[in-house]
Design a protein around this motif. Structure first.
Motif, PDB file in Angstrom:
ATOM      1  N   GLY A   9       0.774  -1.230   0.000  1.00  0.00           N
ATOM      2  CA  GLY A   9       0.000   0.000   0.000  1.00  0.00           C
ATOM      3  C   GLY A   9       0.807   1.281   0.000  1.00  0.00           C
ATOM      4  N   ARG A  10       2.099   1.172  -0.160  1.00  0.00           N
ATOM      5  CA  ARG A  10       2.920   2.377  -0.210  1.00  0.00           C
ATOM      6  C   ARG A  10       4.150   2.152  -1.075  1.00  0.00           C
ATOM      7  NH1 ARG A  10       7.276   2.996   2.868  1.00  0.00           N
ATOM      8  NH2 ARG A  10       6.864   5.222   3.110  1.00  0.00           N
ATOM      9  N   TRP A  11       4.715   3.263  -1.504  1.00  0.00           N
ATOM     10  CA  TRP A  11       5.948   3.186  -2.290  1.00  0.00           C
ATOM     11  C   TRP A  11       7.126   3.010  -1.345  1.00  0.00           C
ATOM     12  CZ3 TRP A  11       5.623   2.522  -7.347  1.00  0.00           C
ATOM     13  CH2 TRP A  11       4.436   2.892  -7.987  1.00  0.00           C
ATOM     14  N   SER A  12       7.955   2.006  -1.603  1.00  0.00           N
ATOM     15  CA  SER A  12       9.033   1.648  -0.680  1.00  0.00           C
ATOM     16  C   SER A  12      10.354   1.510  -1.426  1.00  0.00           C
ATOM     17  CB  SER A  12       8.720   0.323   0.018  1.00  0.00           C
ATOM     18  OG  SER A  12       7.490   0.373   0.708  1.00  0.00           O
ATOM     19  N   CYS A  13      11.416   1.583  -0.643  1.00  0.00           N
ATOM     20  CA  CYS A  13      12.762   1.402  -1.186  1.00  0.00           C
ATOM     21  C   CYS A  13      13.228  -0.015  -0.871  1.00  0.00           C
ATOM     22  CB  CYS A  13      13.723   2.408  -0.556  1.00  0.00           C
ATOM     23  SG  CYS A  13      13.229   4.132  -0.745  1.00  0.00           S
ATOM     24  N   ARG A  14      14.126  -0.527  -1.687  1.00  0.00           N
ATOM     25  CA  ARG A  14      14.718  -1.837  -1.434  1.00  0.00           C
ATOM     26  C   ARG A  14      16.235  -1.745  -1.468  1.00  0.00           C
ATOM     27  NH1 ARG A  14      11.634  -6.409  -4.896  1.00  0.00           N
ATOM     28  NH2 ARG A  14      12.951  -5.514  -6.513  1.00  0.00           N
ATOM     29  N   SER A  15      16.877  -2.647  -0.737  1.00  0.00           N
ATOM     30  CA  SER A  15      18.340  -2.637  -0.636  1.00  0.00           C
ATOM     31  C   SER A  15      18.967  -3.427  -1.778  1.00  0.00           C
ATOM     32  CB  SER A  15      18.785  -3.230   0.708  1.00  0.00           C
ATOM     33  OG  SER A  15      18.436  -2.391   1.761  1.00  0.00           O
ATOM     34  N   LYS A  16      18.690  -2.995  -2.991  1.00  0.00           N
ATOM     35  CA  LYS A  16      19.307  -3.634  -4.151  1.00  0.00           C
ATOM     36  C   LYS A  16      20.302  -2.657  -4.759  1.00  0.00           C
ATOM     37  CE  LYS A  16      16.976  -5.840  -7.134  1.00  0.00           C
ATOM     38  NZ  LYS A  16      16.003  -6.204  -8.197  1.00  0.00           N
ATOM     39  N   THR A  17      21.532  -3.100  -4.962  1.00  0.00           N
ATOM     40  CA  THR A  17      22.548  -2.196  -5.492  1.00  0.00           C
ATOM     41  C   THR A  17      22.132  -1.633  -6.847  1.00  0.00           C
ATOM     42  OG1 THR A  17      23.738  -4.075  -6.446  1.00  0.00           O
ATOM     43  CG2 THR A  17      24.429  -3.339  -4.266  1.00  0.00           C
ATOM     44  N   THR A  18      21.418  -2.429  -7.634  1.00  0.00           N
ATOM     45  CA  THR A  18      21.035  -1.990  -8.975  1.00  0.00           C
ATOM     46  C   THR A  18      19.950  -0.918  -8.951  1.00  0.00           C
ATOM     47  OG1 THR A  18      19.555  -3.890  -9.072  1.00  0.00           O
ATOM     48  CG2 THR A  18      21.705  -4.120 -10.142  1.00  0.00           C
ATOM     49  N   ASP A  19      19.319  -0.696  -7.796  1.00  0.00           N
ATOM     50  CA  ASP A  19      18.298   0.353  -7.676  1.00  0.00           C
ATOM     51  C   ASP A  19      18.892   1.725  -7.410  1.00  0.00           C
ATOM     52  OD1 ASP A  19      15.607  -1.527  -6.016  1.00  0.00           O
ATOM     53  OD2 ASP A  19      16.430  -1.594  -8.048  1.00  0.00           O
ATOM     54  N   PHE A  20      20.191   1.773  -7.171  1.00  0.00           N
ATOM     55  CA  PHE A  20      20.836   3.025  -6.778  1.00  0.00           C
ATOM     56  C   PHE A  20      21.827   3.466  -7.847  1.00  0.00           C
ATOM     57  CE2 PHE A  20      19.305   3.617  -2.463  1.00  0.00           C
ATOM     58  CZ  PHE A  20      18.719   2.391  -2.230  1.00  0.00           C
ATOM     59  N   GLY A  21      21.640   4.684  -8.329  1.00  0.00           N
ATOM     60  CA  GLY A  21      22.478   5.159  -9.428  1.00  0.00           C
ATOM     61  C   GLY A  21      23.617   6.055  -9.009  1.00  0.00           C
ATOM     62  N   TYR A  22      23.604   6.484  -7.751  1.00  0.00           N
ATOM     63  CA  TYR A  22      24.643   7.402  -7.282  1.00  0.00           C
ATOM     64  C   TYR A  22      25.306   6.800  -6.044  1.00  0.00           C
ATOM     65  CZ  TYR A  22      22.053  10.539 -10.300  1.00  0.00           C
ATOM     66  OH  TYR A  22      21.416  11.096 -11.385  1.00  0.00           O
ATOM     67  N   TRP A  23      26.629   6.858  -6.017  1.00  0.00           N
ATOM     68  CA  TRP A  23      27.405   6.230  -4.959  1.00  0.00           C
ATOM     69  C   TRP A  23      28.487   7.154  -4.455  1.00  0.00           C
ATOM     70  CZ3 TRP A  23      26.264   1.319  -3.164  1.00  0.00           C
ATOM     71  CH2 TRP A  23      25.317   0.605  -3.907  1.00  0.00           C
ATOM     72  N   GLY A  24      28.765   7.050  -3.159  1.00  0.00           N
ATOM     73  CA  GLY A  24      29.915   7.730  -2.602  1.00  0.00           C
ATOM     74  C   GLY A  24      31.172   6.933  -2.853  1.00  0.00           C
ATOM     75  N   GLN A  25      32.294   7.465  -2.373  1.00  0.00           N
ATOM     76  CA  GLN A  25      33.585   6.827  -2.628  1.00  0.00           C
ATOM     77  C   GLN A  25      33.879   5.717  -1.629  1.00  0.00           C
ATOM     78  OE1 GLN A  25      33.201   9.567  -0.933  1.00  0.00           O
ATOM     79  NE2 GLN A  25      34.564   9.384   0.843  1.00  0.00           N
ATOM     80  N   GLY A  26      33.117   5.671  -0.544  1.00  0.00           N
ATOM     81  CA  GLY A  26      33.306   4.638   0.470  1.00  0.00           C
ATOM     82  C   GLY A  26      34.185   5.092   1.611  1.00  0.00           C
ATOM     83  N   THR A  27      33.921   4.520   2.776  1.00  0.00           N
ATOM     84  CA  THR A  27      34.736   4.778   3.962  1.00  0.00           C
ATOM     85  C   THR A  27      34.967   3.452   4.682  1.00  0.00           C
ATOM     86  OG1 THR A  27      34.942   6.150   5.963  1.00  0.00           O
ATOM     87  CG2 THR A  27      32.745   5.318   5.447  1.00  0.00           C
ATOM     88  N   GLN A  28      36.188   3.234   5.122  1.00  0.00           N
ATOM     89  CA  GLN A  28      36.566   1.953   5.708  1.00  0.00           C
ATOM     90  C   GLN A  28      36.174   1.879   7.180  1.00  0.00           C
ATOM     91  OE1 GLN A  28      37.912  -0.789   4.236  1.00  0.00           O
ATOM     92  NE2 GLN A  28      37.775  -1.857   6.201  1.00  0.00           N
ATOM     93  N   VAL A  29      35.583   0.764   7.549  1.00  0.00           N
ATOM     94  CA  VAL A  29      35.284   0.460   8.947  1.00  0.00           C
ATOM     95  C   VAL A  29      35.971  -0.848   9.289  1.00  0.00           C
ATOM     96  CG1 VAL A  29      33.475  -0.172  10.589  1.00  0.00           C
ATOM     97  CG2 VAL A  29      33.088   1.688   8.953  1.00  0.00           C
ATOM     98  N   THR A  30      36.800  -0.814  10.317  1.00  0.00           N
ATOM     99  CA  THR A  30      37.530  -2.003  10.749  1.00  0.00           C
ATOM    100  C   THR A  30      37.212  -2.260  12.213  1.00  0.00           C
ATOM    101  OG1 THR A  30      39.311  -1.540   9.191  1.00  0.00           O
ATOM    102  CG2 THR A  30      39.777  -3.089  10.974  1.00  0.00           C
ATOM    103  N   VAL A  31      36.730  -3.462  12.497  1.00  0.00           N
ATOM    104  CA  VAL A  31      36.372  -3.840  13.857  1.00  0.00           C
ATOM    105  C   VAL A  31      37.289  -4.976  14.288  1.00  0.00           C
ATOM    106  CG1 VAL A  31      34.524  -4.582  15.397  1.00  0.00           C
ATOM    107  CG2 VAL A  31      33.984  -3.229  13.353  1.00  0.00           C
ATOM    108  N   SER A  32      38.014  -4.746  15.354  1.00  0.00           N
ATOM    109  CA  SER A  32      38.943  -5.756  15.845  1.00  0.00           C
ATOM    110  C   SER A  32      38.357  -6.480  17.049  1.00  0.00           C
ATOM    111  CB  SER A  32      40.276  -5.114  16.206  1.00  0.00           C
ATOM    112  OG  SER A  32      40.082  -4.110  17.182  1.00  0.00           O
ATOM    113  N   SER A  33      38.727  -7.732  17.175  1.00  0.00           N
ATOM    114  CA  SER A  33      38.182  -8.546  18.280  1.00  0.00           C
ATOM    115  C   SER A  33      38.987  -8.383  19.553  1.00  0.00           C
ATOM    116  CB  SER A  33      38.161 -10.018  17.869  1.00  0.00           C
ATOM    117  OG  SER A  33      39.456 -10.429  17.513  1.00  0.00           O
TER     118      SER A  33
END
Length: 130
Positions: A106-130
Motif C-alpha cells: 500500500g505504499r511506495w518503498s525502497c529496497r536494498s538492491k545495489t542496482t536500484d541506486f544510481g549514485y554512490w559515494g567513494q566509500g569509507t573503511q570500517v575495521t572492527v577488531s576482536s
C-alpha cells in the motif's frame, strides 16, 4: 547529478560504536531512496539498510537492532549509527542514492538492491577488531 561524500569511518574494537555520515549535493530533489551498503574483501557488495522520504527504514537481518539509519533533510545528510560492532562488520561502507521505488503493502518503498541506486559515494573503511 548527485554527489555523495562519506565520512566517519575508522577502527574500533568489538562492541564499540561508530557513526558514519554522508553529505549529498546536486540534484537531490529527485532522490526517493537513500541507502547504506558495505563490501568486505572478496565479497559482493550488500545492503545494510535504506531510508525513504517518509523516514521509513529497513535493515538487513545481520544489523537489525544494532544499526540505525537517519537523515537530516535540512543538511542533506544521511547517517548510519553503528552500535555493538562485530569483527564481521569490517568492510568498506558506501552511501547511495536512487530514484526507484516499489509499490509494496500500500505504499511506495525502497529496497536494498545495489542496482536500484544510481549514485554512490567513494566509500569509507570500517575495521572492527576482536
Amino acid at each position: 547529478q548527485v554527489q555523495l561524500v562519506e565520512s566517519g569511518g575508522g577502527s574500533v574494537q568489538s562492541r564499540g560504536s561508530l557513526r558514519l555520515s554522508c553529505a549529498a549535493s546536486g540534484d537531490t530533489s529527485s532522490i526517493a531512496c537513500l541507502g547504506w551498503f558495505r563490501q568486505a574483501p572478496g565479497k559482493e557488495r550488500e545492503g545494510v539498510g535504506v531510508i525513504d522520504l517518509d523516514n521509513i527504514t529497513s535493515y538487513a537481518e545481520s544489523v537489525k537492532g544494532r544499526f540505525t539509519i537517519s537523515q537530516d533533510k535540512a543538511k542533506n545528510t544521511l547517517y548510519l549509527q553503528m552500535n555493538s560492532l562485530k569483527p564481521e562488520d569490517t568492510a568498506t561502507y558506501y552511501c547511495a542514492a536512487g530514484r526507484l521505488t516499489y509499490y509494496i503493502g500500500g505504499r511506495w518503498s525502497c529496497r536494498s538492491k545495489t542496482t536500484d541506486f544510481g549514485y554512490w559515494g567513494q566509500g569509507t573503511q570500517v575495521t572492527v577488531s576482536s
